[in-house]
Design an enzyme around this catalytic site. Structure first.
Site, PDB file in Angstrom:
ATOM      1  N   LYS A  26      39.856  17.635  40.968  1.00 13.62           N
ATOM      2  CA  LYS A  26      39.393  17.970  39.749  1.00 13.62           C
ATOM      3  C   LYS A  26      40.785  17.020  39.253  1.00 13.62           C
ATOM      4  O   LYS A  26      42.306  17.536  39.984  1.00 13.62           O
ATOM      5  CB  LYS A  26      39.567  19.436  39.230  1.00 13.62           C
ATOM      6  N   SER A 103      34.871  23.382  33.346  1.00 21.18           N
ATOM      7  CA  SER A 103      35.197  22.013  33.013  1.00 21.18           C
ATOM      8  C   SER A 103      35.893  21.596  34.481  1.00 21.18           C
ATOM      9  O   SER A 103      36.026  20.373  34.508  1.00 21.18           O
ATOM     10  CB  SER A 103      36.628  22.294  32.539  1.00 21.18           C
ATOM     11  N   SER A 127      35.519  28.136  35.405  1.00 16.72           N
ATOM     12  CA  SER A 127      34.783  26.698  35.351  1.00 16.72           C
ATOM     13  C   SER A 127      34.876  26.673  36.563  1.00 16.72           C
ATOM     14  O   SER A 127      34.374  25.287  36.929  1.00 16.72           O
ATOM     15  CB  SER A 127      36.233  26.074  35.201  1.00 16.72           C
TER      16      SER A 127
END
Length: 402
Positions: A26, A103, A127
């Site tokens: 990420k 996310s 997330s």
């Protein structure tokens, strides 16, 4: 680009535990020599190139994982929907008509699309858990503080955790054994330290010894309730008599969503308010609306929210005096459709937070089990344990899916 020998001189031993497994990272984690954009071009333009690598990334590489690249995140990681206006829309590989969830959106998509085997992400308000549910992946949100959040972009440090997603449980366990310090771990029954078998990764969970608390009221409110209750019924048949029982857990009464929203929002503004005010970055309207609200949060709001957080913590701790494992829905159902309007998405976020904030406010580990499909899209449920029971939850999951 990082290699499997990154900072090898600082590590006493290496292994091939994760040999040849692809790693998607990420774009909040710093990797030395690679830019970190935190999902926003203006962030990228106003921050220097990282010179150090996040410790979890290093551990995974040293265990043999192969770096595949940085992945898209919702802007500042302040969303649960996996939509970022600065990039081409992410497609949910297993349910293309539905959003990907965020996310940690790009990491999840990379894994479900077989572009990587390990999706490294963060989980502050859901997330990891949300995209794992929406894409049919295994996903672990770790105990708060169990995995260092070093060399990365923070969102709300009191709630930020590192987590990961995989297509299968065995890989999730391998990653967890590499990353999580076993000395910090406990059994699900609260015994300090792990048994010798657990330390060596061997399954040592006996369903007959555990007490499960089912948040029945929460399950009644989700779209896949019937599937969840059938699974819980089967669990009851596999366990000792009277060890799977309903527990009272009312997220609305405990004000989990509102409490989490205020405390998270206050920390977000503390972390990024100055940068936002000075740089005036180009951020999606819905996220900017929430950021503008963050700066209006007062000290009295924070004080009241912290008091309510303690109410939640005390309530959850009281539950764990009588149970070993809490069973809750991960999400209200399958992912919203890609053509959902802003109101639908906003309502979905609020409903999500009521569920995800339970573990978030209490700092507990939560494991998403991708057990079901509804309308040809994935969904599932979660098991939540006491602090430090991350590895024990994974051991339990091995028994549950037999």
């Amino acid at each position: 680009m990082p290699t499997n020998n990154a900072n090898a001189n600082n590590v006493t031993s290496q292994s091939d535990t994760l040999a040849n497994l692809g790693l998607a990272v990420k774009d909040l984690f710093h990797v030395a020599g690679l830019p970190t954009a935190a999902g926003n071009p203006d962030w990228l333009a106003t921050h220097t190139l990282p010179t150090q690598t996040n410790s979890t990334v290093e551990k995974l590489l040293l265990a043999g994982a192969v770096f595949k690249g940085k992945t898209i995140t919702d802007e500042m990681a302040y969303s649960l929907h996996g939509q970022n206006k600065h990039y081409a829309p992410l497609v949910n590989p297993v349910a293309p008509a539905h959003i990907a969830g965020g996310s940690s959106s790009g990491s999840a998509v990379a894994v479900s699309a077989h572009l990587a085997d390990i999706g490294l992400g963060t989980d502050t308000g859901g997330s990891i858990r949300v995209p794992a549910s929406y894409q049919g992946l295994w996903g672990l949100r770790t105990t708060h503080g169990a995995v260092p959040c070093d060399n990365m972009v923070a969102l709300a440090p009191s709630f930020d955790t590192v987590g990961w997603m995989t297509r299968d449980l065995d890989t999730l366990i391998k990653v967890s054994q590499v990353v999580i310090d076993k000395q910090t771990q406990t059994s699900l029954t609260g015994q300090a330290g792990l048994t010798l078998q657990q330390q060596h990764g061997e399954n040592n969970t006996d369903l007959a010894t555990l007490k499960f608390g089912v948040a029945k009221q929460l399950f009644h409110s989700v779209a896949h309730a019937s599937q969840c209750f059938k699974w819980i019924e089967q669990l009851s048949k596999r366990t000792a008599q009277n060890t799977v029982n309903p527990v009272a857990l009312d997220a609305e009464e405990l004000q989990t969503a509102a409490t989490f929203r205020i405390l998270q929002g206050a920390e977000i503004w503390q972390q990024h308010g100055s940068w936002i005010s000075e740089q005036k970055p180009d951020i999606a309207d819905d996220i900017m609306l929430r950021l503008n609200w963050c700066k209006t949060i007062t000290q009295e709001d924070i004080h009241q929210a912290k008091q309510q957080q303690q109410v939640v913590i005390d309530y959850i701790n009281a539950l764990f005096n009588d149970i070993d494992v809490l069973v809750i829905p991960t999400t209200p159902g399958v992912a919203p459709r890609c053509d959902a309007d802003e109101t639908t998405l906003a309502n979905d976020r609020n409903t999500l937070l009521a569920l995800t904030a339970i573990a978030g406010l209490a700092g507990l580990p939560q494991l998403h089990l991708p057990l079901f499909t509804l309308h040809n899209a994935p969904c599932g449920l979660s098991i939540v344990g006491k602090k430090g029971s991350d590895l024990a939850l994974l051991s339990l999951a091995q028994e549950l899916v037999k």
